[in-house]
Write a protein that holds these residues in place. Structure first.
Motif, PDB file in Angstrom:
ATOM      1  N   MET A  11     -13.041 -67.876  12.376  1.00  0.00           N
ATOM      2  CA  MET A  11     -13.001 -66.833  13.418  1.00  0.00           C
ATOM      3  C   MET A  11     -12.072 -67.335  14.664  1.00  0.00           C
ATOM      4  O   MET A  11     -12.026 -68.450  14.908  1.00  0.00           O
ATOM      5  CB  MET A  11     -14.318 -66.530  13.707  1.00  0.00           C
ATOM      6  N   GLN A  12     -11.385 -66.294  15.252  1.00  0.00           N
ATOM      7  CA  GLN A  12     -10.753 -66.693  16.284  1.00  0.00           C
ATOM      8  C   GLN A  12     -11.149 -65.999  17.510  1.00  0.00           C
ATOM      9  O   GLN A  12     -11.644 -65.036  17.386  1.00  0.00           O
ATOM     10  CB  GLN A  12      -9.123 -66.154  15.804  1.00  0.00           C
ATOM     11  N   TRP A  13     -10.858 -66.714  18.574  1.00  0.00           N
ATOM     12  CA  TRP A  13     -11.094 -66.351  20.061  1.00  0.00           C
ATOM     13  C   TRP A  13     -10.619 -64.872  20.086  1.00  0.00           C
ATOM     14  O   TRP A  13      -9.418 -64.663  19.775  1.00  0.00           O
ATOM     15  CB  TRP A  13     -10.412 -67.213  20.974  1.00  0.00           C
ATOM     16  N   THR A  14     -11.249 -63.940  20.549  1.00  0.00           N
ATOM     17  CA  THR A  14     -10.593 -62.463  20.635  1.00  0.00           C
ATOM     18  C   THR A  14     -11.390 -61.926  21.821  1.00  0.00           C
ATOM     19  O   THR A  14     -12.377 -62.071  22.317  1.00  0.00           O
ATOM     20  CB  THR A  14     -11.355 -61.569  19.403  1.00  0.00           C
ATOM     21  N   GLY A  15     -10.276 -61.410  22.671  1.00  0.00           N
ATOM     22  CA  GLY A  15     -10.683 -60.655  24.012  1.00  0.00           C
ATOM     23  C   GLY A  15     -11.509 -59.469  23.752  1.00  0.00           C
ATOM     24  O   GLY A  15     -11.269 -58.645  22.743  1.00  0.00           O
ATOM     25  N   LEU A  16     -12.463 -59.145  24.609  1.00  0.00           N
ATOM     26  CA  LEU A  16     -13.122 -57.915  24.755  1.00  0.00           C
ATOM     27  C   LEU A  16     -12.763 -56.742  24.519  1.00  0.00           C
ATOM     28  O   LEU A  16     -13.093 -55.903  23.679  1.00  0.00           O
ATOM     29  CB  LEU A  16     -13.931 -57.995  26.317  1.00  0.00           C
ATOM     30  N   GLU A  33      -9.630 -56.134  22.894  1.00  0.00           N
ATOM     31  CA  GLU A  33      -9.360 -55.997  21.673  1.00  0.00           C
ATOM     32  C   GLU A  33     -10.464 -55.849  20.637  1.00  0.00           C
ATOM     33  O   GLU A  33     -10.157 -55.262  19.805  1.00  0.00           O
ATOM     34  CB  GLU A  33      -8.531 -57.694  21.292  1.00  0.00           C
ATOM     35  N   LEU A  34     -11.586 -56.580  20.893  1.00  0.00           N
ATOM     36  CA  LEU A  34     -12.699 -56.429  20.066  1.00  0.00           C
ATOM     37  C   LEU A  34     -13.280 -54.862  19.870  1.00  0.00           C
ATOM     38  O   LEU A  34     -13.407 -54.263  18.756  1.00  0.00           O
ATOM     39  CB  LEU A  34     -13.971 -57.121  20.441  1.00  0.00           C
ATOM     40  N   ARG A  35     -13.065 -54.053  21.116  1.00  0.00           N
ATOM     41  CA  ARG A  35     -13.812 -52.747  21.106  1.00  0.00           C
ATOM     42  C   ARG A  35     -12.568 -52.187  20.142  1.00  0.00           C
ATOM     43  O   ARG A  35     -13.226 -51.110  19.490  1.00  0.00           O
ATOM     44  CB  ARG A  35     -13.318 -52.268  22.587  1.00  0.00           C
TER      45      ARG A  35
END
Length: 882
Positions: free
Chosen positions: A1-6, A8-10
């Motif tokens: 799993m990679q760090w993902t911005g809020l 981008e997650l939405r």
């Protein structure tokens, strides 16, 4: 799993659900539409409850949203920990009788393990203890390891609120690792430690509860899932709490740069930074969705959040307005998903800045009130009631109250303060605790067997109709007889139903030997028109044919006012700016009021320009065209939308000569010339950032002008002015004469005060270095008493003077102490209190000047005579020497 911005997650979630055939809907506004059970939208399903209940047909049976939410039952807890927040976004996918458990579980697992690449071993699933179906689907079809499955009871994994739709749920947990656990051997899903974080809740709505725990399977079960976006971001970004999520952290960093305090340096300042960060997120979105500061309802929630944030700015040592600056960062971090924030940026910032300025003034008022309470206090403890009033009414911080009273050698009754605070919290919690249950309720009568009413009133004001249903005293009935009142539903109607601020039509229903008065017309969410009626003659029954006739003159007056309201909004935007938007309206037959977003009172020049511009468009005889069209076509025309309103694919657009183009379902004139005349009656404030104009048209203008002329004539008679044209100059002249007389009266009062003071001085007594003066002067004003007292202490700093005055049944005492008397320990507040108590009163004030009131006018002389003894007793107790 990679760090993902809020952000981008939405987008990942919504795009994924679209790939599964779900219709992506934009977030509903935070202000609930047609739902009195909620102040603010608090969950993903809340704005779609009527889709679930079947009252309204959803645009598609598969839907996905990212819903803005506000939850405020525990505002005081926000900031104390890093878990609480008032604003959050809820990701969700919904099925309205379409897919069910297999799809919901498979998609959730696919999104987590395939799209976000969360390791399967980090995920745990809970199911309702009796839901073998869900357990088997998870383990045998989705492929979840049974060791990662947990069965929990009804309290944890069964969703219901009293009666109505309900069902088991399944929750997905993320294992944050042993370092976050409690260390107990049985630590697992359901443990209260921080190791297992609930991320996604899948509700399988498959039963109907009759309220007595009798569960009937639904013919068409639904899916309602909810996943906190910020909580998901915590997982994907490897952070402990929402305040460390990227977009939220950027907001907090802006706050830190302003106040000069960094997060993580001090637990106390961290609390304030969390409060400000959370509350400015909430308030920015609330204002963007049309909530305005006020003293009640959702406006009070907004005001409380803003003031609590401003208060914590002061706790951090920053007293200047700054929240409006941080709002820019909130907008920047969220505008990709919510472009309306960018569009309303100027207005949001202005409202917040105005509320901060208002709070600064309120703090000053609270400080004055606190000083008065301290001056009048007859004990060393500030009452909890006074402390709560300062905190609740003025937003005065309790810590600041405690600090100030301690400087005056006093304390606060914190126990009573906390008791009152808890009572307020309990009231708030009680008001919100059943919101989930009430979200499923409807106050409408069951008309499921009745078709949507065909509205004919755009083109005609009368038509033949058939009665399809009747209601009396809240129950369906077959007939109404002479003298009875109730509701009548027609298959078609020319009567406009109250909507969009336009009041409902009135008129009559007639048939052979039957007359029914229609006193109002409303409609429900499904488009069924309800006519409020009284049978004047005869009997009416279901299936009867009647002739429905609208009061045409009243309708015409309403349409004049409604079209004028459209012209008014266009004129306001031209004169004041494009930040002006409708914030509410009422269109009746005799006048209309229009509420609009604007942050300051309009000037006389602005009002004149707006009024002239509307009348200019009336005289231009612009054609007013109302037509239905595709919503995209309407947007291309530049049609004004009511902010926060949800529109379908087809909309009705009212175009007044291209000067005003708006979405509107109301009735309108066909040409602006039909309006006749337009006149603004008043402009005022409704709430912070919202102004109100009341105006009239047509005959209403003539009626208004006649009433004004009547007042003018009466004024000229009263002022004995011969010509109404001379009223202004005559009024100015009379006002100047009165001002001159007031000045003369003041000069005479000063002379009287001087003479009276000299007479009083002659009767002064001396005791142990203190000059004592006491006298009653009936009819004297408070200002005169103060002036006499000031003269006395100015001429001799050893003076203690007590003056009394009786005006009707009101008694006033004033005490003044010279600086030498105060230095010796004498206090005006203590003296005046004891004196007033003799006459059944009380009071207090500062050591140098204090005032009291009393009720018993017969005891005033006794009180004045007692002054000498009271002062002597105090002098003796202080050990003063001759």
């Amino acid at each position: 799993m990679q760090w993902t911005g809020l952000n981008e997650l939405r987008e990942k979630f919504l795009s994924f659900m679209e790939s599964k055939g779900c219709l992506r809907l934009p977030s509903f506004p935070l202000i609930p539409k047609d739902d009195k059970s909620l102040l603010l939208i608090n969950s993903g399903m809340a704005p779609m409850k009527k889709y679930f209940t079947g009252e309204v047909t959803p645009p598609k049976t598969r839907v996905t949203t990212c819903q803005k939410c506000i939850r405020t039952p525990d505002i005081e807890e926000v900031g104390i920990t890093d878990r609480h927040g008032t604003y959050f976004e809820m990701l969700g996918n919904f099925s309205f009788g379409d897919y069910f458990k297999r799809e919901a579980t498979a998609w959730a697992w696919e999104f987590f393990t395939k799209v976000l690449e969360i390791p399967a071993e980090k995920l745990y699933i809970s199911v309702y203890q009796d839901d073998d179906e869900a357990f088997d689907i998870w383990t045998k079809e989705v492929g979840v390891d049974p060791s990662h499955m947990v069965r929990l009871g009804k309290a944890d994994n069964f969703w219901e609120h009293g009666s109505g739709p309900c069902g088991p749920c399944s929750e997905i947990y993320y294992d944050r690792g042993e370092e976050h656990g409690c260390g107990k051997p049985d630590c697992g899903v359901g443990c209260e430690c921080d190791r297992f974080m609930e991320v996604w809740n899948l509700v399988f709505t498959q039963f109907d509860n009759d309220g007595h725990d009798n569960y009937t399977p639904l013919d068409h079960p639904n899916i309602d899932t909810g996943m906190g976006l910020e909580r998901l971001a915590c997982v994907m970004q490897g952070v402990d709490n929402l305040f460390l999520v990227d977009t939220v952290q950027n907001i907090m960093k802006h706050i830190s740069s302003i106040v000069g305090v960094n997060y993580g340096e001090d637990p106390k300042t961290d609390i304030s930074l969390r409060v400000i960060t959370d509350h400015i997120r909430s308030t920015t979105f609330m204002i963007g969705d049309g909530v305005m500061p006020s003293n009640e309802g959702r406006g009070y929630v907004l005001r409380r959040l803003l003031r609590r944030a401003a208060r914590h700015g002061r706790i951090l040592g920053y007293t200047d307005p700054f929240l409006y600056k941080v709002a820019d960062t909130v907008i920047k971090e969220n505008e990709s998903a919510y472009p309306e924030l960018r569009d309303k940026r100027d207005f949001i910032v202005k409202v917040i800045e105005a509320e901060e300025d208002s709070f600064s003034k309120t703090v000053k008022q609270g400080m004055q009130m606190l000083e008065d309470i301290i001056a009048k206090a007859d004990s060393k403890v500030l009452s909890g009631d006074d402390a709560f009033k300062l905190n609740d009414t003025f937003g005065f911080p309790i810590d600041l109250i405690k600090e100030i009273v301690s400087e005056n050698e006093m304390s606060v009754d914190i126990e009573r303060f906390q008791e009152l605070l808890q009572e307020q919290k309990d009231r708030s919690r009680d008001a919100h605790k059943n919101a989930g249950a009430e979200a499923w309720l409807s106050d409408s009568i069951d008309f499921s067997d009745v078709d949507k009413t065909e509205f004919k009133g755009y083109k005609v004001t009368s038509c033949e109709s058939k009665i399809v249903a009747m209601v009396k005293d809240g129950e369906r009935v077959k007939a109404l007889t002479e003298g009875e009142e109730g509701l009548i539903i027609l298959n078609r109607t020319p009567f406009y139903a109250e909507s969009g601020g336009q009041i409902g039509d009135t008129g009559v229903l007639v048939a052979d030997n039957t007359v029914v008065t229609v006193n109002d017309t409303t409609k429900d969410a499904s488009g069924i028109f309800m006519h409020t009626v009284k049978v004047e003659k005869g009997v009416v029954a279901v299936d009867d044919t009647v002739f429905a006739k609208v009061d045409s003159k009243r309708r015409m007056n309403i349409t004049r006012n409604h079209t004028a309201a459209h012209l008014l909004q266009a004129a306001l935007r031209e004169v004041l700016g494009t930040h002006v938007e409708q914030a509410g309206q009422l269109v009746s037959d005799d006048y209309f009021r229009f509420d609009f977003t604007h942050y300051e009172a309009m000037t006389d020049d602005e009002l004149e320009k707006v009024e002239n511009l509307v009348n200019e468009k009336i005289l231009d005889q612009l054609d007013v065209v109302s037509e239905e069209m595709d919503i995209e076509e309407a947007k291309k025309l530049g049609a004004m939308m009511l902010f926060g309103e949800k529109y379908g694919d087809r909309v009705r657009v009212v175009n007044a000569g291209d000067f005003s183009i708006e979405f509107c379902g109301g009735t309108h004139v066909t040409n602006t010339a039909n309006i006749g005349l337009f006149k603004i009656k008043s402009e005022s404030s409704v709430a912070s950032g919202v102004r109100r104009i009341e105006a009239v048209t047509g005959e209403g203008v003539l009626n208004y002008l006649n009433s004004v002329l009547f007042v003018v004539n009466k004024c000229t008679e009263a002022l004995r002015i011969n010509n109404p044209k001379e009223l202004v100059q005559g009024s100015i002249r009379i006002a100047e004469e009165m001002k001159a007389k007031d000045k003369k009266i003041e000069e005479l009062n000063q002379k009287l005060a001087k003479n009276a003071t000299e007479a009083v001085f002659k009767n002064a007594k001396r005791y142990k270095g203190i000059r004592i003066i006491s006298v009653a002067i009936n009819g004297a004003t408070v200002d005169l008493l103060r002036d006499m007292s000031s003269r006395a202490v100015d001429t001799d700093p050893t003076t203690v003077i007590v003056l009394a005055s009786i005006n009707g049944d009101k008694v006033t005492f004033i005490c003044g102490c010279g600086k030498d008397a105060v230095a010796n320990g004498l206090k005006a507040g203590d003296i005046v209190r004891k004196v007033a108590q003799i006459a059944g009163g009380n009071g207090g004030g500062k050591p140098s000047m204090a005032m009291a009131g009393a009720k018993d006018v017969t005891k005033v002389d006794d009180a004045i005579i007692a002054v000498e003894g009271i002062v002597k007793e105090m002098a003796d107790s202080l050990g003063l020497e001759d």
